[in-house]
Structure formats: C-alpha cells, structure tokens
Design a protein around this motif. Sequence first.
Motif, PDB file in Angstrom:
ATOM      1  N   ARG A   1       0.893   4.155  -2.945  1.00 56.57           N
ATOM      2  CA  ARG A   1       0.633   5.572  -2.664  1.00 56.57           C
ATOM      3  C   ARG A   1       1.794   6.441  -3.149  1.00 56.57           C
ATOM      4  O   ARG A   1       1.579   7.525  -3.718  1.00 56.57           O
TER       5      ARG A   1
ATOM      6  N   LEU B   1      -6.272   6.709  -4.825  1.00 60.78           N
ATOM      7  CA  LEU B   1      -5.147   6.933  -5.735  1.00 60.78           C
ATOM      8  C   LEU B   1      -5.561   7.633  -7.024  1.00 60.78           C
ATOM      9  O   LEU B   1      -4.722   8.226  -7.707  1.00 60.78           O
TER      10      LEU B   1
ATOM     11  N   LEU C   1      -8.612   1.919  -1.841  1.00 55.19           N
ATOM     12  CA  LEU C   1      -7.303   2.418  -2.246  1.00 55.19           C
ATOM     13  C   LEU C   1      -7.358   2.960  -3.672  1.00 55.19           C
ATOM     14  O   LEU C   1      -6.787   4.019  -3.970  1.00 55.19           O
TER      15      LEU C   1
ATOM     16  N   GLU D   1       0.823  -1.203   0.000  1.00 49.35           N
ATOM     17  CA  GLU D   1       0.000   0.000   0.000  1.00 49.35           C
ATOM     18  C   GLU D   1       0.862   1.259   0.000  1.00 49.35           C
ATOM     19  O   GLU D   1       0.585   2.216  -0.741  1.00 49.35           O
TER      20      GLU D   1
END
Length: 252
Positions: free
Chosen positions: A21, A47, A43, A17
């Motif tokens: 990022r 993003l 996520l 993760e």
Amino acid sequence: MNKRIALITGATSGIGEATARLLSRSNFRLIICGRRADRLAALQQALREQTEVISLSFDVRDQQSVAKAIQGLPEEWKTIDVLINNAGNAHGLDPIQKGSLEDWDAMIDINVKGLLYVSKGVIPGMTARNKGHIVNLGSIAGKEVYPNGNVYCASKFAVDALTKGMRMDLNPFNIKVTSINPGMVDTEFSLVRFKGDDEKAAQVYKGLEPLKGEDIADIIRYVLEAPTHVVLADITVFPTAQGSSTLVKRNA
C-alpha cells in the motif's frame, strides 16, 4: 522518472500488505504475491487506484509454482528492480522435545527454502542488469534465541546468514541487500503461531504498544529511497516497550 518494479511476497496481510500500500504511493509498480487469491485480487483492485499492479498467486514452498509464476511474467514486468522477501511464518511455541515435525517443516520450507526459491527466480535478472535491491524480512529471532523458539529461531538465523551471503556474492553486481529484523509486530503472526487461537494471540501484545505493519513499511520505503551509494545493510527495530527478544515492559 520511471517507476521501479517491486515484487513483494506475503503481500496479503501484515507487513507485506502495508508495504504494498505504501509503495503504491511511492513511485513503484508492484508485483504482489501470496497464497490467498481472493485477498490478492482485492488488494490488486485497491492498489490500481495508485499505480500499475499485477498479482501472482503461489505458495513459496512450491519451487515449480514459484519458477513458473516468475518466468510467466509479461515481458514489461520482468525487469524487477526490488525484491522484498517478506513471506514467512512461525508455527507453535513448543520446547524442542515436544515439537511437531509438521510445524518444523512449515517453518523451514517457507522461511528458508521459500526465500531461496523466489530469490532464485529474480536474482539472475538483477545480475544481468548489474543493479537491484533485495530486502529480506528477518526477525529478532534471527539475532537472539529464546526459550521454545528453537526451529523458528533457527530458520530466521538462516535468513540472517543467507542475507549476509547474498550481500557478499552480489557485491560485484552493484546489488544492494538489506536485512530488516523486527521485534514484536501486531500482524497475523501470533494468530498463525497459535493456530488460530485468538485469545493466546492477544496475550502476546497485552499491556504494550507493539509495532504495526505500517512501521516496517516506512522503514522499507526509507531503505529503498536511500542514495545509490548507500545501503542500509542490517536493521533491528523494536517497539519502545521491548528491550530484547524476551525483555518487554508491560503496563498493568
């Protein structure tokens, strides 16, 4: 400059993760992969503010699911420039005579076979284009065996050997292969190893400042941004408090 496409396994927590990022802010388009569809969706949504991103939900242990997911990518996403084999786990911390067959299978299936299944889906495209970069997340456990580590260490020694073999076999195709081998990183690793026991997991990092997922993500970005003629082949990284797989300085 066109954005490179990076596929990251185990992207729903920890190192994966953090890497997703960071790379979303670093001129990459992302294919994020993981088992937990809800986390993937969250996520992916986060993003999208930084870059183009799609998600693939599969278990790396399931060869057919892996192949189907990668083969089913839209055409504009099939030119994968970077593969980050991050998915992995440790189950249990038992001496060999007391080890669980279920734990052994999980570690070998995810850490070794899962890495192979995903690589098998991505490498042919890289060889056809004569370029690419593979980053395999190993461990200090793939360099030094420690008591009760037995099968986990064996699986990570296998990752180390596979990485070296990949580097040799893919050398004619200008494909870079990097191994990153962390020591103690504060992720969900220990929580999984101790099967959700928060108290035991917390003891692993007591009295020291471990690495964070973001620290490894920084290294991955550095590796990926090296000049074309440079490959950082094998990196071992510890928190300052760690001297080996078993030597750790803890504050009282």
